[in-house]
Each structure stands twice: as structure tokens, then as C-alpha cells.
Write a protein that holds these residues in place. Structure first.
Motif, PDB file in Angstrom:
ATOM      1  N   ALA A  93       0.851  -1.188   0.000  1.00  0.00           N
ATOM      2  CA  ALA A  93       0.000   0.000   0.000  1.00  0.00           C
ATOM      3  C   ALA A  93       0.887   1.238   0.000  1.00  0.00           C
ATOM      4  CB  ALA A  93      -0.925   0.003   1.211  1.00  0.00           C
ATOM      5  N   SER A  94       0.693   2.116  -0.981  1.00  0.00           N
ATOM      6  CA  SER A  94       1.501   3.331  -1.133  1.00  0.00           C
ATOM      7  C   SER A  94       0.597   4.545  -1.045  1.00  0.00           C
ATOM      8  CB  SER A  94       2.247   3.335  -2.469  1.00  0.00           C
ATOM      9  OG  SER A  94       3.046   2.171  -2.610  1.00  0.00           O
ATOM     10  N   TYR A  95       1.103   5.609  -0.434  1.00  0.00           N
ATOM     11  CA  TYR A  95       0.307   6.801  -0.196  1.00  0.00           C
ATOM     12  C   TYR A  95       1.110   8.037  -0.567  1.00  0.00           C
ATOM     13  CZ  TYR A  95      -2.086   3.427   2.829  1.00  0.00           C
ATOM     14  OH  TYR A  95      -2.721   2.317   3.330  1.00  0.00           O
ATOM     15  N   GLU A  96       0.475   8.946  -1.300  1.00  0.00           N
ATOM     16  CA  GLU A  96       1.151  10.209  -1.578  1.00  0.00           C
ATOM     17  C   GLU A  96       1.127  11.071  -0.329  1.00  0.00           C
ATOM     18  OE1 GLU A  96       1.335  13.453  -5.126  1.00  0.00           O
ATOM     19  OE2 GLU A  96      -0.609  13.226  -4.146  1.00  0.00           O
ATOM     20  N   ILE A  97       2.284  11.637  -0.006  1.00  0.00           N
ATOM     21  CA  ILE A  97       2.427  12.616   1.060  1.00  0.00           C
ATOM     22  C   ILE A  97       3.018  13.871   0.425  1.00  0.00           C
ATOM     23  CG2 ILE A  97       2.658  10.899   2.884  1.00  0.00           C
ATOM     24  CD1 ILE A  97       5.670  11.174   2.722  1.00  0.00           C
ATOM     25  N   PRO A  98       3.042  14.997   1.106  1.00  0.00           N
ATOM     26  CA  PRO A  98       3.578  16.209   0.477  1.00  0.00           C
ATOM     27  C   PRO A  98       5.000  16.004  -0.051  1.00  0.00           C
ATOM     28  CG  PRO A  98       2.388  16.787   2.467  1.00  0.00           C
ATOM     29  CD  PRO A  98       2.451  15.290   2.438  1.00  0.00           C
ATOM     30  N   TYR A  99       5.158  16.173  -1.353  1.00  0.00           N
ATOM     31  CA  TYR A  99       6.451  16.047  -2.035  1.00  0.00           C
ATOM     32  C   TYR A  99       7.068  14.663  -1.870  1.00  0.00           C
ATOM     33  CZ  TYR A  99       6.100  21.112  -2.433  1.00  0.00           C
ATOM     34  OH  TYR A  99       5.676  22.375  -2.724  1.00  0.00           O
ATOM     35  N   GLY A 100       6.237  13.643  -1.833  1.00  0.00           N
ATOM     36  CA  GLY A 100       6.804  12.316  -1.725  1.00  0.00           C
ATOM     37  C   GLY A 100       5.744  11.234  -1.673  1.00  0.00           C
ATOM     38  N   VAL A 101       6.188  10.004  -1.483  1.00  0.00           N
ATOM     39  CA  VAL A 101       5.330   8.827  -1.394  1.00  0.00           C
ATOM     40  C   VAL A 101       5.871   7.948  -0.281  1.00  0.00           C
ATOM     41  CG1 VAL A 101       4.453   6.777  -2.589  1.00  0.00           C
ATOM     42  CG2 VAL A 101       4.805   8.905  -3.864  1.00  0.00           C
ATOM     43  N   ILE A 102       4.985   7.331   0.487  1.00  0.00           N
ATOM     44  CA  ILE A 102       5.408   6.428   1.547  1.00  0.00           C
ATOM     45  C   ILE A 102       4.667   5.105   1.400  1.00  0.00           C
ATOM     46  CG2 ILE A 102       3.663   7.251   3.206  1.00  0.00           C
ATOM     47  CD1 ILE A 102       5.783   6.838   5.404  1.00  0.00           C
TER      48      ILE A 102
END
Length: 583
Positions: free
Chosen positions: A371-380
Motif C-alpha cells: 500500500a503506497s500513499y502520496e504525502i507532500p512532495y513524496g510517497v510512503i
């Protein structure tokens, strides 16, 4: 805090501590190399409701940021064509947005009076930023000196793209138009007339509008008869284009089947409800926290009242479902566009519940392993089996895969997500009563998007799509003017103001603005989106060149000027090639 520390020292349960100066602490650890390392996010196992509470504030923030980005981008370009700088007003609007991101405003956890003031700020940003954007586009369109047909029934529209990659998107134009051609050519294109009781609009597909550029559309005014409603009612509730076939269950109003036509597979697990409400109460810090056991208190799904076709044309299909849950009324439009591999669910809710959490559940036909999630200026990436992370934040999208199949859930202003063994969920609304007794009650309008694909997000342009869905293309109608040479143009009827990266680049442009300290220079800001080193390729027909590499405070730094490291936020000055000022 001093009193708390003193109480801790009287208890055998707490470690010993003492007050000291920061400089003393830093001297004490100087030279050590065995620092403990935490290579992950600092996830707070608490206050998960802040991702969803007061949905109106989160959506206003998202829309204000996107609108002001566009306004600042085109206002900066407009100065090349003699426009006046709006930097002072833009700075004040950014400050209003930043103030409303303060603790307890954007999280939705303030008293009611705070949101009265916040809503006034959002309204000011929307009005003034739109005015700057509209005026800037007119200045640019006039300065391009494009050929403009002055006949009564023919008009030229200029479509603008503020992203740094080419885009194709539907735009809505007032009135009824046909005979579409682009770039002055004679090829006919497809348009779709949309008529309601109040308005007549035309859908036009603006194809391959260059990144950081523009393209012209030539249209002919027509009197278009509306599509008889009886003709629409004859169709079954099935939406279909070259990518997807989506069947809506007429008994529940939910998705019965979603077939990925390109890969010949059923995407969803049939027969499971997609909208569910849960009792959500009993937690201290009501607006902050979701009941950890809320799934044990399901209140059921909204019940269908009716379904009907709103549009069924060559460019867009729209099926409307009206539902009710207790005291709340919901309208959901299932929208499928001809050129898009995703389904939009446009939702309009009059929410009148108390201590109820509403979620969208997407039940998938594969087991989630990543499971991948966009975060501000990145992905976790987060472990989908972690029991502590049962509600997590994401920005524009969250994506899951089993290594072969993939699915991305995108949104235009929602942040709370959860993932199960074969599902991905989005929290839509809450309704706490403290500290705001009326939190979330009232009307909400938002969209979320279902995008099935093969493989992980990196292989499916998910980051770019997430940015595209936040704002449509902008456009203006050219007006005949004595200053325009309508027989020839000084510039091509499509082009770029500048080029950042190449098509398919992992760089995303996030700002084009005046320098804070050097008013006669510009600043561009990009970030790298795929976790891989890349290089900025910059070109401009105006003779602009990359200047100093900057930090986030716009101070010059040393280093490789055009190399961007994985996930890096990178800034540069833009300089004229011959040293003249940028007016």
C-alpha cells in the motif's frame, strides 16, 4: 511543563531527567556516532479523525492552494506580455491560506467562531485569485497575437496548461458549438452539447495541450437541439469507454461490476456495499478521534431512491443515483469520459447526522500486499497489515497492488484512508459535536476516482494524474482587436512558454513566481516524484536561462546545478540570457 517534570521526578515509573541549555546538550553528544535511527514516519496512534473532521476546511484549503498556484503561474507569465505584477496581492493570499493551516483550523478541531473567520478568508482567496487568473490569461492571450476569426458564428478559444507535461482534458464552454478544429486546421472534432433547464454548455476535448503552454481551438456557433430525455431513459445503467465497462446495480445504486477492458479482468468483488455508515462516538477529544472499534457498529448503507441518465454522449457519460441515509440525502454521479481509464464518483451530500462516520469502500478482486500513499512532495509505503495504522493520511491518492494487479483511489479533498486484505477505503465525512456542535453538518460536494491498472503506481502515471485531477485546463475566448493581425500570427497557435523536463519526466513543477528578494528575477520550484535521480532540462523561447541553485529560502547554494536527487525539492533562479530584467 516545568510542573509536570517535577511530578515525574517524584514517581519511580519515569526516567530521570534534568533541565539544561540546548548548547550544553549538543556539546554532550558531540562526536557520538551511535545515535538511534528511526527510518519511517512518526505516525501518531491518536487523533486520526483530524484527517476527516470539518471536511469543508480541508477541501477549501486544497482548492485554494491549486487555484493560487495557477493564478501565480499565469500572473508571472503575463509580465512577459506587459502585464502588471500581482506579487504583493499574491503574497497576501498565500498568507491567508497559511494562516488557515494553523493548528486546530485545518484539522477541523476549533470552536465554531473560528470557522466563521476561516470561511471568510477562503472566500477572499477564491475571489481574488480567480480575478488575477482571469486577467492574466487575457493579457497572455492578447500578447500571443494569435489569429482570431471575427465572424459572428466562428470563434477561437485559447486553452492553457500550467502543468509541465502535455495534457488532454475535457473543458466546458458556455453555449452550443461544433466543427472543432485545432491549430487553425480543418479537421473536424467531436463536441457534446449539455443542456439543463438553466444553461447550455458544450463539452470539448482539448487534446495534447503542451506543458507550460497553450493550444487554440476553433469552433462554430450552432443551435443544437437537446437530447430527448426519453432517449436517455432507454439505456441500461452501464457506462463504457475503451478502458472500462462499469455496470451500476439499479436496486442499490452501487457498482455491480467494473471490467478493465484492456486487461480483460473484473476489478471489484461483486455484491459488497461501497458506501457504509458507522456509529462513531464515545471517544474523548471528539473531533480529534475516531472510535477504534467503529467497524463493530455498522449502521448500514444509504438506500437508493432513484437513478437516471444525465448525459450519454460521445465524450462523457453521467449516471445519477439519488440515495438517502437517515436524515441525509446523497446524490452520486458516476462519470466516465471517453479518453480516461478511471471512473469519477461526483458526490453531493446534505449531511445531517450526529456521531456517524461515512466511508467509501472499494472491494478488490486481488489480495493487497503493498500500500503506497502520496504525502507532500513524496510517497510512503505502509504495511497494510499493521493493526496500529488502521486510519492513515494521504494527499491526492493511495494505491495498492499485489505485484501484478494494481488499483489507485484518487480524491479532490479527502485525506483519511484505510486498507484491508482485499480493499481500499476513503473516509468521507464525520459528525462530532465537540468543540463544534455542528461540525460537518450541511452540504458537501466532492469527487473521488477509481483507477484500475496493472503493476504499481510508478508504472501508471499516478502522480501526474493526481495533480491533473485537482484543476482542469484554463481557457479564454479570443476577442477580435485592431492590435491583432488576423491574417498571420507572430506566434504558433500552440506552444510553450518554457519547457521543464521532458515528456514522462519524474519532475513536477510546483511554483513559478517572483523572487522574494530580487523582484526582477523569477524562481521555479520542482520536486522529484519517483525516488530516482534525474536532471532538469530547461528551455524557453524567451531566452530565459537557469541561474543560481537555491534552497527553500531562495538563498544561493553550491552543488550540481541541474541534478535533482530522489524526492528532492529543487529551486532555481531564472535569468534573462543577456542580463536584462524580467519585466
Amino acid at each position: 511543563m516545568v510542573l509536570v517534570q517535577q511530578k515525574w521526578q517524584q514517581s519511580p515509573c519515569f526516567p530521570r531527567s534534568q533541565f539544561t541549555l540546548s548548547v550544553n546538550f549538543l556539546k554532550q553528544i558531540q562526536g557520538q556516532r551511535d545515535y538511534p535511527v528511526w527510518k519511517d514516519e512518526l505516525y501518531l496512534k491518536f487523533h486520526r479523525g483530524c484527517y476527516t473532521t470539518h471536511s469543508d476546511q480541508k477541501q477549501a484549503n486544497r482548492r485554494s492552494e491549486q487555484l493560487l498556484y495557477s493564478a501565480e503561474f499565469f500572473a508571472t507569465i503575463a509580465t512577459l506580455y506587459g502585464g502588471q505584477s500581482d506579487q504583493g496581492e499574491l503574497t497576501q493570499l498565500w498568507q491567508r491560506i497559511l494562516f488557515n493551516q494553523f493548528h486546530d483550523i485545518l484539522p477541523g478541531t476549533s470552536i465554531p467562531e473560528v470557522f466563521v473567520d476561516a470561511n471568510q478568508d477562503w472566500a477572499i482567496v477564491a475571489e481574488q485569485a480567480q480575478a488575477i487568473l482571469t486577467n492574466s490569461l487575457k493579457v497572455i492571450a492578447h500578447g500571443l497575437n494569435l489569429p482570431c476569426d471575427g465572424e459572428d458564428l466562428r470563434s477561437t478559444f485559447v486553452v492553457f496548461n500550467d502543468r509541465n507535461w502535455s495534457r488532454s482534458a475535457l473543458i466546458e464552454l458556455p453555449g452550443s458549438w461544433s466543427s472543432l478544429s485545432t491549430d487553425g486546421g480543418s479537421a473536424r472534432g467531436i463536441t457534446q452539447i449539455i443542456q439543463t433547464r438553466e444553461t447550455i454548455k458544450t463539452l470539448v476535448l482539448a487534446e495534447q495541450v503542451p506543458g507550460c503552454g497553450y493550444r487554440t481551438l476553433n469552433l462554430t456557433k450552432i443551435d443544437a437541439p437537446p437530447t430527448p430525455m426519453a432517449e436517455l431513459e432507454q439505456h441500461l445503467p452501464v457506462l463504457e469507454n475503451e478502458f472500462l465497462r462499469v455496470e451500476i446495480d439499479p436496486q442499490s445504486g452501487e457498482i455491480k461490476s467494473m471490467v478493465d477492458r484492456g486487461h480483460h479482468r473484473e476489478v471489484l468483488t461483486p455484491g459488497l456495499p461501497q458506501l457504509l455508515a458507522y456509529q462513531d462516538q464515545g471517544q474523548y477529544w471528539d473531533a480529534w478521534n475516531i472510535d477504534p472499534n467503529y467497524r463493530e457498529h455498522c449502521l448500514g448503507a444509504p438506500q437508493i431512491i432513484s437513478w437516471s441518465w444525465q448525459e450519454r454522449g460521445p465524450l462523457r457519460q453521467r449516471l445519477r443515483v439519488i440515495k438517502q441515509f437517515q436524515s441525509s440525502h446523497l446524490t452520486q454521479d458516476y462519470i466516465l469520459e471517453t479518453h480516461r481509464p478511471y471512473l469519477e464518483i461526483k458526490t453531493d451530500i446534505d449531511w445531517q447526522e450526529t456521531h456517524v462516520l461515512l466511508q467509501a469502500h472499494i472491494h478488490l478482486n486481488f489480495a493487497v500486499t503493498t500500500a503506497s500513499y502520496e504525502i507532500p512532495y513524496g510517497v510512503i509505503d505502509r504495511d497494510p497489515t499493521n493493526p496500529d495504522q488502521w486510519e492513515v493520511p494521504a494527499l491526492h491518492w493511495a494505491s495498492v497492488t499485489d505485484g501484478h494487479h494494481g488499483f489507485t483511489l484518487l480524491n479532490d479533498g479527502k485525506y483519511g484512508h484505510s486498507v484491508g486484505p482485499k480493499q481500499i477505503n476513503l473516509s468521507l465525512l464525520r459528525s462530532p459535536t465537540w468543540p463544534d456542535p455542528h461540525s460537518d453538518r450541511g452540504r458537501h460536494q466532492f469527487s473521488y476516482f477509481l483507477y484500475p491498472h496493472l503493476g504499481p503506481w510508478q508504472q501508471n502515471s499516478v502522480v501526474h494524474l493526481g495533480h491533473e485531477l485537482q484543476r482542469s485546463l484554463s481557457w479564454v475566448k479570443l476577442q477580435p482587436s485592431s492590435n491583432h493581425d488576423n491574417k498571420s500570427s507572430a506566434r504558433s497557435s500552440h506552444g510553450q512558454f518554457f519547457n521543464v523536463g521532458v515528456e514522462g519526466s519524474s519532475l513536477i513543477l510546483t511554483a513559478l513566481k517572483r523572487s522574494e528578494d530580487r523582484p526582477n528575477q523569477w524562481v521555479i520550484r520542482c520536486y522529484e516524484t519517483y525516488g530516482q535521480e534525474t536532471q532538469l532540462n530547461f528551455a524557453s523561447p524567451f531566452g530565459l536561462q537557469l541561474g543560481d541553485r537555491l534552497n527553500i529560502l531562495e538563498q544561493a547554494i553550491e552543488g550540481q546545478n541541474s541534478i535533482v536527487k530522489p524526492w528532492e525539492i529543487a529551486n532555481w533562479h531564472l535569468n534573462p540570457s543577456r542580463g536584462e530584467d524580467l519585466i
